[in-house]
Design a protein around this motif. Structure first.
Motif, PDB file in Angstrom:
ATOM      1  N   GLY A 258     -14.735   1.406  -3.123  1.00 57.78           N
ATOM      2  CA  GLY A 258     -14.133   2.308  -3.293  1.00 57.78           C
ATOM      3  C   GLY A 258     -15.103   3.443  -2.759  1.00 57.78           C
ATOM      4  O   GLY A 258     -14.017   4.496  -3.044  1.00 57.78           O
ATOM      5  N   ILE A 259     -16.215   3.241  -2.347  1.00 56.32           N
ATOM      6  CA  ILE A 259     -16.430   4.623  -2.210  1.00 56.32           C
ATOM      7  C   ILE A 259     -17.218   4.447  -0.755  1.00 56.32           C
ATOM      8  O   ILE A 259     -18.200   6.052   0.674  1.00 56.32           O
ATOM      9  N   GLU A 260     -17.997   3.382  -0.641  1.00 55.15           N
ATOM     10  CA  GLU A 260     -18.669   3.580   0.736  1.00 55.15           C
ATOM     11  C   GLU A 260     -17.567   4.263   1.970  1.00 55.15           C
ATOM     12  O   GLU A 260     -16.652   3.155   2.100  1.00 55.15           O
ATOM     13  N   GLN A 261     -18.147   4.969   2.502  1.00 51.39           N
ATOM     14  CA  GLN A 261     -17.178   5.498   4.043  1.00 51.39           C
ATOM     15  C   GLN A 261     -17.293   4.144   4.554  1.00 51.39           C
ATOM     16  O   GLN A 261     -15.231   4.621   5.160  1.00 51.39           O
ATOM     17  N   TYR A 262     -18.071   3.851   5.434  1.00 55.02           N
ATOM     18  CA  TYR A 262     -16.841   2.331   5.992  1.00 55.02           C
ATOM     19  C   TYR A 262     -15.869   1.965   6.018  1.00 55.02           C
ATOM     20  O   TYR A 262     -15.157   1.623   6.666  1.00 55.02           O
ATOM     21  N   ILE A 263     -16.045   1.609   4.967  1.00 58.35           N
ATOM     22  CA  ILE A 263     -14.625   0.848   4.182  1.00 58.35           C
ATOM     23  C   ILE A 263     -13.686   1.662   4.110  1.00 58.35           C
ATOM     24  O   ILE A 263     -12.282   1.318   3.814  1.00 58.35           O
ATOM     25  N   VAL A 264     -13.881   2.227   3.045  1.00 61.21           N
ATOM     26  CA  VAL A 264     -12.822   4.135   2.354  1.00 61.21           C
ATOM     27  C   VAL A 264     -12.117   4.117   3.861  1.00 61.21           C
ATOM     28  O   VAL A 264     -10.864   4.892   3.921  1.00 61.21           O
ATOM     29  N   GLN A 265     -12.748   4.278   4.796  1.00 62.27           N
ATOM     30  CA  GLN A 265     -12.147   5.319   6.039  1.00 62.27           C
ATOM     31  C   GLN A 265     -10.584   4.451   6.099  1.00 62.27           C
ATOM     32  O   GLN A 265      -9.985   5.012   6.656  1.00 62.27           O
ATOM     33  N   GLN A 266     -10.483   2.580   6.099  1.00 66.32           N
ATOM     34  CA  GLN A 266      -9.980   2.411   6.533  1.00 66.32           C
ATOM     35  C   GLN A 266      -8.478   2.306   5.524  1.00 66.32           C
ATOM     36  O   GLN A 266      -7.468   2.284   6.390  1.00 66.32           O
ATOM     37  N   THR A 267      -8.916   2.723   4.661  1.00 64.92           N
ATOM     38  CA  THR A 267      -7.346   3.020   3.899  1.00 64.92           C
ATOM     39  C   THR A 267      -7.041   3.994   3.769  1.00 64.92           C
ATOM     40  O   THR A 267      -6.050   5.287   3.773  1.00 64.92           O
ATOM     41  N   PHE A 268      -7.982   5.563   4.183  1.00 66.67           N
ATOM     42  CA  PHE A 268      -7.198   7.315   4.772  1.00 66.67           C
ATOM     43  C   PHE A 268      -7.165   7.070   5.595  1.00 66.67           C
ATOM     44  O   PHE A 268      -6.289   7.390   5.844  1.00 66.67           O
ATOM     45  N   ALA A 269      -6.734   6.236   6.724  1.00 66.98           N
ATOM     46  CA  ALA A 269      -6.080   5.773   8.208  1.00 66.98           C
ATOM     47  C   ALA A 269      -4.602   5.490   7.622  1.00 66.98           C
ATOM     48  O   ALA A 269      -3.856   5.111   8.571  1.00 66.98           O
ATOM     49  N   ALA A 270      -3.971   5.210   6.654  1.00 65.19           N
ATOM     50  CA  ALA A 270      -2.735   4.129   5.964  1.00 65.19           C
ATOM     51  C   ALA A 270      -1.661   5.701   5.988  1.00 65.19           C
ATOM     52  O   ALA A 270      -1.729   6.865   6.121  1.00 65.19           O
ATOM     53  N   LYS A 271      -0.797   5.084   6.304  1.00 63.81           N
ATOM     54  CA  LYS A 271       0.128   6.262   5.733  1.00 63.81           C
ATOM     55  C   LYS A 271       0.572   7.124   5.137  1.00 63.81           C
ATOM     56  O   LYS A 271       0.839   8.119   4.834  1.00 63.81           O
ATOM     57  N   ASN A 272       0.142   6.285   4.259  1.00 62.04           N
ATOM     58  CA  ASN A 272       0.452   7.005   2.593  1.00 62.04           C
ATOM     59  C   ASN A 272      -0.589   5.846   1.597  1.00 62.04           C
ATOM     60  O   ASN A 272      -1.073   5.189   1.958  1.00 62.04           O
ATOM     61  N   LEU A 273      -0.254   6.294   0.204  1.00 63.13           N
ATOM     62  CA  LEU A 273      -1.049   5.840  -1.477  1.00 63.13           C
ATOM     63  C   LEU A 273      -0.245   4.146  -0.907  1.00 63.13           C
ATOM     64  O   LEU A 273      -1.462   3.408  -1.141  1.00 63.13           O
ATOM     65  N   LYS A 274       1.040   4.031  -0.472  1.00 67.99           N
ATOM     66  CA  LYS A 274       1.583   2.869  -1.097  1.00 67.99           C
ATOM     67  C   LYS A 274       0.877   2.001   0.220  1.00 67.99           C
ATOM     68  O   LYS A 274       0.833   0.750  -0.044  1.00 67.99           O
ATOM     69  N   GLU A 275       1.220   2.210   1.629  1.00 67.80           N
ATOM     70  CA  GLU A 275       0.656   1.556   1.948  1.00 67.80           C
ATOM     71  C   GLU A 275      -0.822   1.232   1.880  1.00 67.80           C
ATOM     72  O   GLU A 275      -1.055  -0.230   1.780  1.00 67.80           O
ATOM     73  N   ALA A 276      -1.368   1.738   1.610  1.00 65.35           N
ATOM     74  CA  ALA A 276      -2.861   1.848   1.290  1.00 65.35           C
ATOM     75  C   ALA A 276      -3.192   0.666   0.501  1.00 65.35           C
ATOM     76  O   ALA A 276      -4.725   0.057  -0.002  1.00 65.35           O
ATOM     77  N   GLN A 277      -2.060   0.653  -0.788  1.00 63.16           N
ATOM     78  CA  GLN A 277      -2.267   0.121  -2.378  1.00 63.16           C
ATOM     79  C   GLN A 277      -2.436  -1.693  -1.597  1.00 63.16           C
ATOM     80  O   GLN A 277      -2.370  -2.448  -1.937  1.00 63.16           O
ATOM     81  N   LYS A 278      -0.930  -1.831  -1.046  1.00 63.38           N
ATOM     82  CA  LYS A 278      -0.712  -2.946  -0.388  1.00 63.38           C
ATOM     83  C   LYS A 278      -2.232  -3.787   0.873  1.00 63.38           C
ATOM     84  O   LYS A 278      -1.797  -4.923   0.330  1.00 63.38           O
ATOM     85  N   GLY A 279      -2.192  -2.824   0.991  1.00 65.24           N
ATOM     86  CA  GLY A 279      -3.099  -3.255   1.930  1.00 65.24           C
ATOM     87  C   GLY A 279      -4.160  -3.750   1.033  1.00 65.24           C
ATOM     88  O   GLY A 279      -4.930  -5.124   1.769  1.00 65.24           O
ATOM     89  N   MET A 280      -5.461  -3.120   0.344  1.00 62.50           N
ATOM     90  CA  MET A 280      -5.875  -3.583  -0.793  1.00 62.50           C
ATOM     91  C   MET A 280      -5.716  -4.839  -1.527  1.00 62.50           C
ATOM     92  O   MET A 280      -7.049  -5.474  -1.975  1.00 62.50           O
ATOM     93  N   ALA A 281      -4.705  -5.168  -1.300  1.00 62.10           N
ATOM     94  CA  ALA A 281      -4.183  -6.304  -2.535  1.00 62.10           C
ATOM     95  C   ALA A 281      -4.289  -7.137  -0.807  1.00 62.10           C
ATOM     96  O   ALA A 281      -4.719  -8.318  -1.524  1.00 62.10           O
ATOM     97  N   LEU A 282      -4.110  -7.626  -0.104  1.00 60.17           N
ATOM     98  CA  LEU A 282      -3.872  -8.200   0.725  1.00 60.17           C
ATOM     99  C   LEU A 282      -4.757  -8.809   1.160  1.00 60.17           C
ATOM    100  O   LEU A 282      -5.569  -9.580   1.217  1.00 60.17           O
TER     101      LEU A 282
END
Length: 531
Positions: A258-282
């Motif tokens: 949730g905080i480590e920059q080099y991990i979280v930046q992968q979710t920041f590159a998502a189109k939107n929150l929905k895609e980021a949450q689906k990606g995290m679940a997968l």
């Protein structure tokens, strides 16, 4: 020779596809270079999260721990599902609503710019000391063992590590500097597919080798002998005692996902929150299957080898002995890619932090307005500098006398938990002032260093982290009663509404993932397989 050919072809194919899919991205802008154009769907997000997380360090370190102890080390991956779901539900909405590019951006909005800069420096110090060199070293150890390079080249083990560290470092630097985050995420997706296949192939050949050509016999031997190694419920004498899952490990995993920059930046590159949450679940689902890849070889090694002197070589030794030459080459390419992709992400996260949180504010303070070209050029130069430092430092990890993976986690706590603590307090309490965040950071780092490296304590380091977390929270809140913050405004939403709409099916998926996690622990316990 077959192994070398398949290794080369697989590596070149991934590099070519990554280049081809990246060439349409404008890498001369900050958004294009650092955020992959902010256009990634959930499949790419999930692949990037897993591949950024999965480095040669885990192949080396976790299999070593399984060989020396038992399956208790799998808790780092299996229980991270809880942390990932909490991050998806509570952290990501805050990041997307705040339009953040780096996780310290929250600290500037919640505390002040000085806190943001201080944490950015701690992040960079952590990456320089405890991320980039170990990733290179772990990759070098894996490649050396899989191809038996010292005997093949007629050089010493030490010389082989040096050569491979620089090979990994130079290729990783080229990926990051020339391709940006888009190239990293594309290669992650391709490697993710390959690792999924490897999670099936490696157990098959490993168990068949154990059973001398009989897969069923190999599985029977694995489940009927040395059953203590099948136990995921670690005791106080194991590398990961079961009780730590509910204390420091949960906190470390929350920080990491949730905080480590080099991990979280992968979710920041998502189109939107929905895609980021689906990606995290997968990605969380993938973590539940990771023991097949990063723990099973260690179990097989328990039955194959006795009294291994260099236990860090367990995984490459199993792969080299059990896989056909062609598959060994492909496996080596995947491990090589996993090492590079984590290294890439670390370099990329470092340059993002440096440029956006240190270099740009410095220029603005001098009343200078940099161009996009200047910022991109500075990011690439900083990545090159960090890479040189990492390549020089990495080989010396060979002389660490404790277990490789435990060493990494212990040192990481010095940097990660102080940052995690002040961010969490910032989430839940609007009255804590900036001075409390700075005192909290200093107290946690000094206290942890004393507890781990000066005092001789019998308590596990993960329990120490949990105790210091509570003490630091208490100190920060106590300060807030005396000097309450004047900045109590909620984070404003500066993104369009469509980007922050959550995924509606997330709760059902989350419950299924948690049930699967509990079942895995029941199976690998004294109640079932470890009886």
């Amino acid at each position: 020779m077959e192994a070398f050919v398949s290794f080369g072809l697989c590596t070149l194919l991934i590099a070519f596809i990554s280049w081809y899919k990246t060439k349409s991205t404008n890498l001369r802008t900050v958004k294009g270079l650092l955020l992959a154009g902010k256009n990634n769907g959930y499949l790419i997000v999930a692949s990037s999260l897993i591949l950024t997380n999965l480095s040669a360090n885990q192949f080396i370190g976790e299999n070593e721990s399984v060989y020396l102890n038992n399956l208790s080390v799998m808790a780092w991956g299996i229980t991270s599902v809880v942390a990932m779901l909490l991050v998806s539900e509570y952290f990501l909405p805050i990041y997307f609503k705040g339009g953040m590019i780096t996780t310290p951006d929250f600290l500037a909005k919640r505390y002040d710019e000085d806190t943001k800069r201080l944490v950015s420096i701690i992040f960079l110090l952590s990456y320089t000391v405890n991320l980039l060199p170990p990733v290179l070293y772990g990759g070098a150890v894996a490649l050396t063992g899989m191809f038996h390079l010292p005997s093949l080249w007629g050089i010493s083990y030490w010389q082989s590590i040096w050569l491979l560290v620089w090979l990994l470092g130079l290729i990783g630097s080229a990926y990051t500097i020339l391709g940006g985050l888009r190239a990293i995420t594309i290669s992650d997706t391709l490697l993710g597919i390959g690792l999924l296949l490897l999670a099936i192939v490696l157990p098959f050949y490993g168990l068949r080798y154990l059973g001398k050509g009989d897969l069923a016999l190999g599985l029977t031997l694995l489940l009927s002998k040395h059953t203590s190694h099948l136990n995921a419920i670690g005791t106080a004498q194991d590398a990961v005692p079961f009780s730590t899952i509910f204390t420091g490990m949960l906190l470390v995993n929350l920080y990491y996902w949730g905080i480590e920059q080099y991990i979280v930046q992968q979710t920041f590159a998502a189109k939107n929150l929905k895609e980021a949450q689906k990606g995290m679940a997968l990605a969380a689902l993938s973590k539940l299957f990771m023991p097949l890849l990063i723990n099973l070889p260690g179990l097989i090694a328990v039955h194959l080898y006795a009294g291994v002197e260099n236990t860090a070589s367990i995984f490459p030794q199993v792969a080299a002995d059990t896989l056909p030459n062609t598959l060994l080459g492909i496996t080596t390419a995947l491990v090589f890619g996993a090492a590079i992709t984590t290294y890439n992400a670390g370099l990329h996260g470092s340059s993002t932090l440096f440029v956006m949180n240190l270099y740009l504010p410095y220029l603005e303070k001098k009343h200078k307005t940099p161009t996009e070209t200047q910022l991109v050029r500075t990011a690439k130069r900083f990545e090159l500098l960090l890479s040189m430092i990492a390549m020089i430092a990495a080989p010396f990890i060979l002389f660490v006398d404790s277990g490789f993976y435990t060493y990494l986690q212990r040192v990481a706590g010095l940097f990660s938990m102080p940052i995690f603590t002040i961010i969490v307090v910032g989430f839940i309490n609007q009255k804590v002032p900036p001075i409390a965040a700075k005192i909290g950071l200093l107290f946690f780092m000094v206290a942890y260093f004393i507890c781990e490296y000066i005092l001789v304590l019998t308590i596990h380091y993960l329990h120490i982290l949990a105790i210091l977390f509570l003490l630091t929270v208490f100190i920060m809140i106590a300060i807030s009663f005396c000097y309450p913050s004047k900045n109590t405004k909620a984070i404003s939403i500066n993104l369009s509404h469509s980007l922050v709409v959550p995924w509606k099916n997330r709760h059902i998926v989350n419950v299924v993932l948690l049930i699967l996690m509990v079942l895995i622990y029941i199976i690998f316990s004294p109640f079932v397989l470890a009886s």
